[in-house]
Motif scaffolding. Sequence first.
Motif: not given
Lengths: 379, 161
Positions: B113-114, B137, A345, A49-50, B109, A58, A339, B105-106, A349, A53, B127-129
């Motif tokens: 991201m962090m 980011p 999502f 996925i993504g 993520e 952000k 968040k 998945w969490h 999964s 995005h 997962i997303l990037l």
Amino acid sequence: MEEQAIAKSVLETGEMVLNMGPQHPSTHGVLRLKIHTDGEIVSKIEPVIGYLHRCFEKHCEYLSYEQIVPFTDRCDYLASMHMDHAFSIAVEKLLDVELPERVEYIRVIIAELQRIASHLVALGTFGLDVGAITPFTWAIRDRERILDLFEALCGARLLYNYIWPGGVSHDLPPKFVERTLDFLDYFDPQIDEFNNLLSTNKIFIERTGDVGVLPPDVGINFGVTGPSLRGSGVNWDLRKNEPYSIYDKFDFDVPLGEGTMGTIGDTWDRYYVRVLEMRESAKIIRQACAQLPDGDVHEAIPKKIRPAVGEVYGRYESARGDVGFYIISNGKNIPLRVKMRSPAFCNLSVLSEIAEGWMISDVIAILGSLDIVLGEIDR
Amino acid sequence: MTFADIIKFVETKAAGKSSIIEGKEVILVSPDNWVEISTLLKNESKLDFDYLMCISSYDKGDNKTYGAAYNLFSTTINHYLEVRVETEDGTAIPSVTGLWQAADWHEREAFDMMGLQFEGHPNLKRILLSEDWDGYPLRKDYKEPDYYRGMPVPKDKTYWD
């Protein structure tokens, strides 16, 4: 002997990885599936996925609370009202705002209309996935009427920016309630027609009954929510279990999967729960229209949103499941962190778990029954 | 159970392993104790937190402290708990994928991201990037790259204000 040796060298029997997507009509958006297969049988699926995005989280760190609402629209673009509503509820919890009664009623009417519209797309495209084209056109035809209502309401047909923290952007236009009731009178018999066309169709049942069973405990463990979990017979609906807004004032049932066409929690059950939910939504709308009070919809909208330092986790039952907004405020007009817990999502999964052992064509049916929206998964 | 009851129960089973964040209904657990506390929350029949709703990563803003907030819910008993695990200087947080599959998945993520590291995660990758992305980011000190694969990244942010 020699022929066998040749056959063995030509016909390899190892595992094959089949790539599906990112551009594929059955993936409901830009989703890529890496399907590990043994012949036709699926052994494992890795969703990639993504692709959609857009840095929603952000962006939120640079935008004031009012400006975030249009961005939430674009997360789940098939149920934009639900996203607005979910975010507004979280911010209102943070601000501790008391809402006028009329706002709550309008929100419930709109949210339930949106639920019907979203489920119509889900059911229509699901039919399309398993090879039935007509139900899609019927579903889109009926959804069109709801979009017309929304257009009269706020001018937009897909991304509304209608529900704001503290209120709604416009009051109901003249004759809106009458038109909504007209639509419901028209729509109720359409559900029976839809059942005749698709739900009880023998070919459709062959494709969906007993396929891709999701056991309730696995569903909860994976965080699956919404109609996909209720198809497995778990009585879990935030509108009933933790009533937000004014849902505790209405009389409605929570439809559950019963295994009518096979096992509880199969693809048909997940599909049929959505059909039944449309009836329940219609029930709620009728009650809300009958009780709709007068009032000013703008009076509680704060001039400037500047919550105190703290954080909140707001939950909401959208058409796809349990939407959560976790917002951390540092006392400024811009949140420190937002968040979003996206229901699709988590629902996606579980795909590998329930599609294991089924054919590739069944993966399409199972994926369709989970009703994913990639805009919300990738944010 | 209410928040106070949950805290009391956790204290009797694992004394001194968690603390309450002042003025909030949130408990704070250090990464060292997280395995024990998470197992207790999931497996103890009186708590039975079977549903992990969300893992939110956050940045404390001092360039070294990052945290994860776990929102737990019990569908059988209908109670809710927020747990936070904070780490400093990139210490790994034990993964809870063994208890809740939803964490898979969490956690990916949160890593994506962090930049939180989760020890024992079966497949900790972005997962997303895209795989070749630099940096994390959502960190407050993140600087956008000037170029991504040869394409210039627009820097003008005046229109954001």
